[in-house]
Write an enzyme that holds these catalytic residues in place. Structure first.
Site, PDB file in Angstrom:
ATOM      1  N   LYS A  47      35.731  36.457  33.621  1.00  0.00           N
ATOM      2  CA  LYS A  47      36.258  35.924  34.888  1.00  0.00           C
ATOM      3  C   LYS A  47      35.366  36.338  36.058  1.00  0.00           C
ATOM      4  CE  LYS A  47      39.698  38.332  36.966  1.00  0.00           C
ATOM      5  NZ  LYS A  47      39.349  38.744  38.334  1.00  0.00           N
TER       6      LYS A  47
ATOM      7  N   ARG B  39      46.110  36.403  35.196  1.00  0.00           N
ATOM      8  CA  ARG B  39      44.947  36.250  36.088  1.00  0.00           C
ATOM      9  C   ARG B  39      43.654  36.635  35.367  1.00  0.00           C
ATOM     10  NH1 ARG B  39      44.916  39.932  40.546  1.00  0.00           N
ATOM     11  NH2 ARG B  39      42.860  39.027  40.584  1.00  0.00           N
TER      12      ARG B  39
ATOM     13  N   LEU C 217      31.173  45.007  54.775  1.00  0.00           N
ATOM     14  CA  LEU C 217      29.758  44.927  54.379  1.00  0.00           C
ATOM     15  C   LEU C 217      29.305  43.474  54.215  1.00  0.00           C
ATOM     16  CD1 LEU C 217      29.706  47.800  51.745  1.00  0.00           C
ATOM     17  CD2 LEU C 217      28.703  47.850  54.033  1.00  0.00           C
TER      18      LEU C 217
ATOM     19  N   ARG D 178      41.011  37.432  46.076  1.00  0.00           N
ATOM     20  CA  ARG D 178      40.014  37.899  47.029  1.00  0.00           C
ATOM     21  C   ARG D 178      38.647  37.254  46.842  1.00  0.00           C
ATOM     22  NH1 ARG D 178      40.521  42.418  49.776  1.00  0.00           N
ATOM     23  NH2 ARG D 178      38.295  42.736  49.502  1.00  0.00           N
TER      24      ARG D 178
ATOM     25  N   PRO E 235      37.972  46.598  51.891  1.00  0.00           N
ATOM     26  CA  PRO E 235      37.413  45.935  53.072  1.00  0.00           C
ATOM     27  C   PRO E 235      36.333  44.904  52.730  1.00  0.00           C
ATOM     28  CG  PRO E 235      36.530  48.155  52.838  1.00  0.00           C
ATOM     29  CD  PRO E 235      37.556  47.981  51.761  1.00  0.00           C
ATOM     30  N   VAL E 236      36.010  44.045  53.710  1.00  0.00           N
ATOM     31  CA  VAL E 236      34.898  43.101  53.543  1.00  0.00           C
ATOM     32  C   VAL E 236      33.861  43.313  54.650  1.00  0.00           C
ATOM     33  CG1 VAL E 236      36.100  41.294  52.242  1.00  0.00           C
ATOM     34  CG2 VAL E 236      36.235  41.311  54.742  1.00  0.00           C
TER      35      VAL E 236
HETATM   36  C1  UD1 Z   1      34.580  43.631  41.969  1.00  0.00           C
HETATM   37  C2  UD1 Z   1      35.464  43.154  40.842  1.00  0.00           C
HETATM   38  C3  UD1 Z   1      36.536  44.194  40.560  1.00  0.00           C
HETATM   39  C4  UD1 Z   1      35.912  45.560  40.316  1.00  0.00           C
HETATM   40  C5  UD1 Z   1      34.966  45.935  41.454  1.00  0.00           C
HETATM   41  C6  UD1 Z   1      34.178  47.217  41.197  1.00  0.00           C
HETATM   42  C7  UD1 Z   1      35.408  40.737  41.077  1.00  0.00           C
HETATM   43  C8  UD1 Z   1      36.158  39.498  41.422  1.00  0.00           C
HETATM   44  N1  UD1 Z   1      36.081  41.892  41.233  1.00  0.00           N
HETATM   45  O1  UD1 Z   1      35.403  43.732  43.129  1.00  0.00           O
HETATM   46  O2  UD1 Z   1      37.269  43.761  39.406  1.00  0.00           O
HETATM   47  O3  UD1 Z   1      36.936  46.525  40.238  1.00  0.00           O
HETATM   48  O4  UD1 Z   1      33.996  44.875  41.640  1.00  0.00           O
HETATM   49  O5  UD1 Z   1      33.443  47.112  40.031  1.00  0.00           O
HETATM   50  O6  UD1 Z   1      34.280  40.685  40.642  1.00  0.00           O
HETATM   51  N2  UD1 Z   1      33.452  48.115  49.923  1.00  0.00           N
HETATM   52  C9  UD1 Z   1      33.374  48.367  51.273  1.00  0.00           C
HETATM   53  N3  UD1 Z   1      33.119  47.331  52.122  1.00  0.00           N
HETATM   54  C10 UD1 Z   1      32.936  46.053  51.668  1.00  0.00           C
HETATM   55  C11 UD1 Z   1      33.018  45.806  50.286  1.00  0.00           C
HETATM   56  C12 UD1 Z   1      33.286  46.866  49.419  1.00  0.00           C
HETATM   57  O7  UD1 Z   1      33.527  49.505  51.722  1.00  0.00           O
HETATM   58  O8  UD1 Z   1      32.699  45.155  52.488  1.00  0.00           O
HETATM   59  C13 UD1 Z   1      33.723  49.234  48.977  1.00  0.00           C
HETATM   60  C14 UD1 Z   1      35.060  49.079  48.267  1.00  0.00           C
HETATM   61  O9  UD1 Z   1      36.146  49.574  49.031  1.00  0.00           O
HETATM   62  C15 UD1 Z   1      34.811  49.907  46.997  1.00  0.00           C
HETATM   63  C16 UD1 Z   1      33.313  49.681  46.711  1.00  0.00           C
HETATM   64  O10 UD1 Z   1      32.770  49.178  47.936  1.00  0.00           O
HETATM   65  O11 UD1 Z   1      35.010  51.280  47.240  1.00  0.00           O
HETATM   66  C17 UD1 Z   1      33.024  48.706  45.602  1.00  0.00           C
HETATM   67  O12 UD1 Z   1      33.733  47.506  45.814  1.00  0.00           O
HETATM   68  P1  UD1 Z   1      33.157  46.091  45.373  1.00  0.00           P
HETATM   69  O13 UD1 Z   1      32.059  46.291  44.395  1.00  0.00           O
HETATM   70  O14 UD1 Z   1      32.878  45.266  46.577  1.00  0.00           O
HETATM   71  O15 UD1 Z   1      34.382  45.409  44.613  1.00  0.00           O
HETATM   72  P2  UD1 Z   1      34.731  43.872  44.566  1.00  0.00           P
HETATM   73  O16 UD1 Z   1      33.494  43.045  44.597  1.00  0.00           O
HETATM   74  O17 UD1 Z   1      35.807  43.565  45.557  1.00  0.00           O
END
Ligand code: UD1
Length: 422
Positions: free
Chosen positions: A22, A400, A127, A94, A124-125
């Site tokens: 997925k 999901r 980044l 998300r 958060p988003v």
């Molecule tokens: C993706 C996966 C999820 C998995 C995660 C970590 C998908 C749809 N989901 O989620 O299943 O658990 O990777 O392997 O592929 N962060 C920030 N700011 C941001 C973005 C992230 O601080 O703008 C932090 C997050 O809080 C977290 C870390 O970065 O601590 C990693 O998150 P991220 O790799 O972005 O996870 P997702 O892409 O949301």
């Protein structure tokens, strides 16, 4: 709403085919929107998140045809004209936020709802947005929506992800491959899902250097064409079934259609529990030990132990002879499954981002409630080894992310039934 009724205590024996991933498919679906012609993605799992994302892509005007009996998805982006992803859809998943990079990257404009909260703490988003700004994209926020605007070609620059983020790396790739003259993503995610996306984009015609490393250099090309690919197998589903095969003495599972190289250090960790893990090409055989040894793990970014397997690992550790700890360094608040396992008889205690487990405790059937995708499957794993009958409520979370879970488990001897919640 559906629930599972599970009668535990049977060893699992037999073969389970692994489905397409997925999390790897979603970025490819978004990337298909960057093409000038139709893309075909094979080995796409029949999952609620895939159907939801199909609808997100349809809303912007793309033609989507999912032959789900063949796991084949066809996306024709030639009529994309409505550059907006509404809250109603983004709140369901998300990853819909990938529409921001895909739409602004191709059309120079995107209006995408900010994702809502998440059951396992803040996600958060920031980044995604800061990276796009660093690239030269104009970002503004309006009534819960992000509006992104970009000229035909922008200068680019560089941006360091701190921490490394899968989602932000995906969104920055989508935004830059047609737009940024030169853009460097530092501390980029190296997860297989990101590598597959980079290879997909390059096959479409993109110029990306450093694939598989933590520094990606993108130089914009003028157009990308649709392509045909087969999506990677799901490494998290695979890891989940490997744990299922290890947890109960007498179990032995053969998992087919796998990509063992994408498991990072997971097989070695599992062997430390005494489990036999035999890898042969795309097939993995897992045999449970008579006595499971306690092994502590700490989640890390790839190739470290995946956060998406920590709940399953902690569940397995309730059946190990001795004490262990599971620490999540990626998400600090992802332990909502613990009180539910305690209700089944587990001896577990959460402090900060670590759960301490004392095993082995017999588990006894009860009603438990799913709170998110990976928590839900952990409750299923626990119910499979518990004495008597358990009910796992709210299994829509499982739908999901796990394709045909009950069929796959029934085929290897589990006693699991889906019924409507009262
Ligand atoms: C993706 C996966 C999820 C998995 C995660 C970590 C998908 C749809 N989901 O989620 O299943 O658990 O990777 O392997 O592929 N962060 C920030 N700011 C941001 C973005 C992230 O601080 O703008 C932090 C997050 O809080 C977290 C870390 O970065 O601590 C990693 O998150 P991220 O790799 O972005 O996870 P997702 O892409 O949301």
């Amino acid at each position: 709403m559906d629930k599972f009724i599970i009668k535990g205590g049977n060893p699992l024996k037999g073969t389970i085919p692994i489905s397409g991933s997925k999390n790897a498919a979603l970025p490819l679906m978004a990337a298909s929107l960057l093409g000038d012609s139709t893309s075909i993605i094979k080995n796409v799992p029949r999952l609620k998140d895939i159907y939801t994302f199909n609808n997100v892509i349809r809303v912007v005007g793309a033609q989507v045809d999912f032959k789900d009996d063949e796991n084949t998805l066809t996306i024709d982006p030639s009529n994309v004209n409505h550059l907006e992803a509404p809250y109603d859809l983004v709140r369901k998943m998300r990853a819909s936020f990938y529409m921001l990079g895909a739409l602004v990257g191709k059309h120079g404009y995107a209006k995408v709802s900010l994702p809502g909260g998440c059951a396992w703490g803040p996600r958060p988003v920031d980044l995604h947005l800061k990276g796009m700004e660093a690239m030269g994209i104009d970002i503004s926020l309006e009534k819960g929506y992000v509006i992104a605007k970009a000229e035909d070609k922008i200068e680019g620059g560089s941006f360091k992800l701190e921490p490394s983020s899968v989602g932000a790396t995906v969104n920055l790739l989508l935004a830059s491959v047609l737009k940024a003259k030169k853009f460097i993503i530092k501390n980029a995610a190296k997860e297989p899902d990101v590598v597959q996306l980079c290879n997909f984009l390059v096959k479409m015609g993109a110029n990306i250097d450093g694939i598989g490393t933590d520094a990606l250099t993108i130089k914009a090309v003028n157009n990308l064409s649709g392509i045909e690919v087969s999506n990677d197998p799901d490494r998290i589903e695979l890891g989940t079934f490997m744990i299922a095969g290890a947890m109960f003495p007498g179990s032995e599972l053969t998992l087919t259609g796998c990509n063992p190289e994408q498991l990072g250090n997971f097989p070695d960790k599992l062997r430390k529990t005494g489990t036999s893990v035999d890898i042969n090409g795309t097939t993995i055989n897992v045999k449970a030990p008579d006595v499971l040894k306690p092994v502590s793990i700490k989640t890390e970014i790839y190739p470290g132990f995946p956060t998406d397997l920590q709940a399953q690992w902690a569940t397995m550790m309730t059946q190990a002879e001795g004490a262990s700890k599971v620490t999540d360094t990626v998400y600090f608040d992802r332990f909502s499954y613990v009180p539910e396992l305690v209700r089944l008889g587990a001896d577990m205690d959460v402090e900060k981002n670590t759960v301490s487990i004392s095993g082995k405790t017999p588990l006894t059937g009860a009603s438990v409630m799913s709170t998110d995708l990976r928590a839900s499957v952990s409750l299923v794993l626990a119910a499979l080894v518990a004495e008597n009958t358990s009910e796992v409520l709210r299994i829509y979370h499982l739908d999901r992310g796990y394709e045909s879970l009950e069929e796959k488990l029934t085929a290897v001897g589990a006693n699991i039934k889906r019924v409507e919640e009262d």
